[in-house]
Design an enzyme around this catalytic site. Structure first.
Site, PDB file in Angstrom:
ATOM      1  N   SER A 260     -95.845 -28.926  -9.008  1.00  0.00           N
ATOM      2  CA  SER A 260     -96.396 -30.251  -9.329  1.00  0.00           C
ATOM      3  C   SER A 260     -97.821 -30.033  -9.826  1.00  0.00           C
ATOM      4  O   SER A 260     -98.423 -28.978  -9.564  1.00  0.00           O
ATOM      5  CB  SER A 260     -96.420 -31.091  -8.053  1.00  0.00           C
TER       6      SER A 260
ATOM      7  N   TYR B 262     -97.861 -32.323   1.096  1.00  0.00           N
ATOM      8  CA  TYR B 262     -97.302 -32.125  -0.252  1.00  0.00           C
ATOM      9  C   TYR B 262     -98.173 -31.150  -1.051  1.00  0.00           C
ATOM     10  O   TYR B 262     -97.675 -30.206  -1.672  1.00  0.00           O
ATOM     11  CB  TYR B 262     -97.211 -33.481  -0.958  1.00  0.00           C
TER      12      TYR B 262
END
Ligand code: NAD
Length: 257
Positions: A139, A152
């Site tokens: 990401s 995350y």
């Protein structure tokens, strides 16, 4: 070497980016193994639909990527695994001092540790086949941070680090390992948030997308699942044989800021 007839395992691929990647690999003639933790008729129907549309072999194998032994069992059940796409992922947003421990553990397990287990199980198969590609879907949060996303961001930075290590361990073999770092991608999950956000801000669809959702994405455009699938296909091509241990951002300029 053409990818036609090779087999790809894509974790977390009954929706969103994983499904988009599976479809683009299938379009290129790759046999695909879809996965998620559910075992519904519609999961298997997705695989049957891909097989019919693209004329490849497509299977759905249920396995929970939060459990190490199931990650390894997925690769064993797949039989062949020339291309491994570690895509399964979840999110939870909370300040770190309020972050629930079970959410932290689940995010680390699904977004990071699953890739350790699948990669460990897949590499011997790639070595035996004399060719392999590991593609980790990280990401923009693998390269930069946002508040309230501690687990995350930690998991995505972790998978970028693991990508480099796997690349070094396979550097002299015809195997590569890279990470793709998407910015915001228009998945059904994101699409579903648009109507509520329009109401909350009293804005039209385009205004919500450009001013609220894509505030950090300089292009003010979502990346698409087809573009991510195309990036995976590129990493599987001969042109990418010397690309290993790196990240490719598909983020409309987010990490250039
Ligand atoms: P999504 O929710 O549509 O897809 C996530 C997939 O993971 C689903 O198929 C889900 O069933 C599966 N999954 C969840 N828990 C699982 C488990 N325990 N075992 C097996 N499968 C499981 O979301 P998405 O946006 O397509 O996300 C896919 C990946 O892309 C994730 O790793 C996410 O972090 C990453 N990503 C997404 C975006 C975005 O904007 N959508 C941006 C950057 C990175």
């Amino acid at each position: 070497m053409s990818v036609t007839g090779k087999t790809a395992v894509i974790t977390g691929s009954n929706s969103g980016i994983g499904l988009g990647i599976a479809r683009e690999l299938a379009r290129a003639g790759v046999n695909v193994v879809l996965n998620s933790f559910t075992d519904r008729e519609e999961d298997h129907a997705l695989a049957a639909g891909i097989a019919e549309e693209f004329g490849v072999e497509a299977r759905y194998i249920q396995a929970d990527m939060s459990k190490g032994e199931e990650c390894r069992a997925l690769i064993e059940k797949a039989g062949t695994c020339d291309i491994l796409v570690n895509n399964a992922g979840i999110q939870h947003v909370a300040p770190i001092d309020e972050f629930p421990e079970d959410k932290w553990n689940a995010i680390i397990a699904i977004n990071l540790s699953s890739a350790f287990h699948t990669t460990a199980a897949a590499l011997p198969k790639m070595r035996a086949a004399g060719w392999g590609r590991v593609v980790n879907i990280a990401s923009a949060h693998g390269l930069t941070a946002s508040p309230y996303k501690s687990a995350y961001v930690a998991a995505k930075h972790g998978i970028v680090g693991m990508t480099k290590t796997v690349a070094l361990e396979t550097a002299e073999e015809p195997i590569t390992c890279n990470a793709i770092c998407p910015g915001y991608v228009l998945t059904p999950l994101v699409e579903a948030q648009i109507p509520d956000t329009m109401e909350k801000y009293n804005m039209g669809r385009e205004e919500v997308i450009k001013k609220v959702m894509l505030e950090r994405q300089p292009s003010r455009e979502f990346a698409t699942v087809e573009q991510l699938g195309g990036t995976v296909n590129f990493l599987c091509s001969d042109a990418a044989q010397q690309i290993t241990g790196t990240t490719i951002s598909v983020d409309g300029g987010w990490t250039a800021l």
